[in-house]
Scaffold this motif. Structure first.
Motif, PDB file in Angstrom:
ATOM      1  N   ARG A  67      -9.656   0.623  -3.253  1.00 45.68           N
ATOM      2  CA  ARG A  67      -8.674  -0.124  -4.052  1.00 45.68           C
ATOM      3  C   ARG A  67      -7.702   0.829  -4.737  1.00 45.68           C
ATOM      4  O   ARG A  67      -6.489   0.586  -4.781  1.00 45.68           O
ATOM      5  CB  ARG A  67      -9.385  -0.993  -5.097  1.00 45.68           C
ATOM      6  N   LEU A  68      -8.234   1.927  -5.256  1.00 43.16           N
ATOM      7  CA  LEU A  68      -7.384   2.914  -5.918  1.00 43.16           C
ATOM      8  C   LEU A  68      -6.439   3.566  -4.908  1.00 43.16           C
ATOM      9  O   LEU A  68      -5.251   3.789  -5.207  1.00 43.16           O
ATOM     10  CB  LEU A  68      -8.240   3.984  -6.593  1.00 43.16           C
ATOM     11  N   ALA A  69      -6.949   3.860  -3.726  1.00 44.57           N
ATOM     12  CA  ALA A  69      -6.126   4.479  -2.688  1.00 44.57           C
ATOM     13  C   ALA A  69      -5.000   3.544  -2.251  1.00 44.57           C
ATOM     14  O   ALA A  69      -3.852   3.978  -2.054  1.00 44.57           O
ATOM     15  CB  ALA A  69      -6.994   4.866  -1.488  1.00 44.57           C
ATOM     16  N   ARG A  70      -5.315   2.259  -2.103  1.00 47.81           N
ATOM     17  CA  ARG A  70      -4.278   1.287  -1.728  1.00 47.81           C
ATOM     18  C   ARG A  70      -3.208   1.205  -2.811  1.00 47.81           C
ATOM     19  O   ARG A  70      -2.010   1.107  -2.517  1.00 47.81           O
ATOM     20  CB  ARG A  70      -4.909  -0.089  -1.476  1.00 47.81           C
ATOM     21  N   TRP A  71      -3.653   1.231  -4.060  1.00 47.85           N
ATOM     22  CA  TRP A  71      -2.697   1.194  -5.174  1.00 47.85           C
ATOM     23  C   TRP A  71      -1.766   2.402  -5.107  1.00 47.85           C
ATOM     24  O   TRP A  71      -0.555   2.268  -5.291  1.00 47.85           O
ATOM     25  CB  TRP A  71      -3.459   1.195  -6.499  1.00 47.85           C
ATOM     26  N   LEU A  72      -2.326   3.584  -4.802  1.00 48.13           N
ATOM     27  CA  LEU A  72      -1.519   4.800  -4.747  1.00 48.13           C
ATOM     28  C   LEU A  72      -0.467   4.708  -3.639  1.00 48.13           C
ATOM     29  O   LEU A  72       0.693   5.092  -3.834  1.00 48.13           O
ATOM     30  CB  LEU A  72      -2.425   6.011  -4.527  1.00 48.13           C
TER      31      LEU A  72
END
Length: 339
Positions: free
Chosen positions: A113-118
């Motif tokens: 989820r954090l990677a997608r946000w980035l």
């Protein structure tokens, strides 16, 4: 806020306790340390460490295009004294990290989820890792400033102690690195002194062949008879060195209650598990990965250490088990209870 500040805020919102940055090439000391560890034979049966050392020794080789490594920590701090169960020889002790949901699943979803946000914020590529690839997470965590590798070789933080899972996001995005953390163990040797099997030949060095976590999880076949009594009632992993660390006074409560559970049970109920019952009971748990045979082997060692004569028949029933290590452990347990 700049991208790094927003990234940190997003990571904390996802449930991580800390987020720091380093470069893939910021751990030049790893190859020499890894070679020394392997040459000493401290890896025991973990042949994959030797096979993948060219990757584990240099994170930049794993993905040459990566420019930054985002290191993250997620707390799984226990709500109770993790060593209290060692005073209950009728129960099987399971390491805190494995008492609930498998952290690989939980942490990886957060990382994704954090990677997608980035990716949505900045054009870049990403890859996420949670203890499933040859990544030197601990060295990278120290280089990024998450904490330092304590004398028990685990990451320790003055902000959240040492009860934390580590995860990483490799990215092609250039991010400003953080300053590495410095060693703050001082003269403390609590983690060394508490180890039941003397698995630390020196501070900051761990002989995996003597570590209870290794013996109960990674080691295949019978455990050396000289080591069995030291296992006590530990049937999956060991928390002694982590629990002894005085920096845990700053431990941060786990944000995800799925890490807390009751994966253990009484030795009487655990020793009779067949393969189907074992898989059903430990579905979604890290314990499942060692399989019924290795698990019941561990339970039988605990029975042999229990002094509980009421468990003798259960051990006797497994003396001819199809798995040689289980049968050997059963015969040992019966002999111990006869002393």
């Amino acid at each position: 806020m700049d991208i790094k500040a927003r990234l940190t805020a997003q990571a904390l919102a996802e449930g991580f306790v800390a987020c720091r940055i380093c470069r893939p090439d910021s751990v030049p000391e790893v190859p020499e340390r890894l070679d020394a560890f392997l040459e000493a034979g401290y890896h025991g049966q973990m042949g994959w460490m030797e096979e993948r050392k060219h990757w584990r020794g240099d994170p930049s080789v794993l993905w040459p295009e990566a420019r930054s490594v985002i290191m993250l920590a997620e707390s799984y701090a226990p709500e109770h004294d993790p060593l209290a169960i060692l005073e209950r020889p009728d129960l099987g002790a399971v390491s805190v990290y494995a008492q609930g949901r498998d952290y690989h699943d939980v942490v990886k979803k957060r990382l994704k989820r954090l990677a997608r946000w980035l990716i949505e914020q900045e054009p870049c590529q990403v890859k996420v890792f949670v203890d499933t690839a040859p990544v030197p997470e601990k060295a990278l965590a120290q280089a990024a400033g998450l904490g330092w590798q304590g004398k028990h070789t685990n990451i320790v933080s003055r902000d959240w102690g040492n009860w934390a899972f580590l995860g990483s996001v490799f990215t092609t995005l250039e991010l400003e690195p953080d300053a590495p953390e410095v060693d703050r163990c001082g003269s403390c040797t609590a983690c060394q002194e508490v180890c039941p099997t003397n698995a630390f030949p020196a501070p900051y060095k761990l002989d995996g062949r003597r570590c209870i976590s290794y013996l109960t999880i990674e080691h295949k076949g019978p455990v050396d008879e000289k080591m069995r009594s030291a296992l006590g009632n530990r049937i999956y992993g060991c928390d002694d060195c982590l629990a002894a660390c005085p920096w845990n006074k700053f431990a941060v409560a786990a944000s995800d209650m799925r890490y807390h559970g009751s994966a253990g049970g009484t030795l009487a109920e655990l020793v009779v598990l067949d393969d189907v019952a074992f898989r059903t009971r430990f579905s979604g748990s890290p314990v499942k990965r060692i399989g019924r045979d290795r698990f019941v082997r561990n339970v039988l060692y605990s029975i042999g250490n229990s002094g509980d004569l009421s468990l003798r028949d259960a051990a006797q029933a497994l003396c001819e088990d199809p798995d040689g290590a289980v049968a050997d452990a059963a015969r040992w347990a019966v002999a111990q209870l006869a002393l």
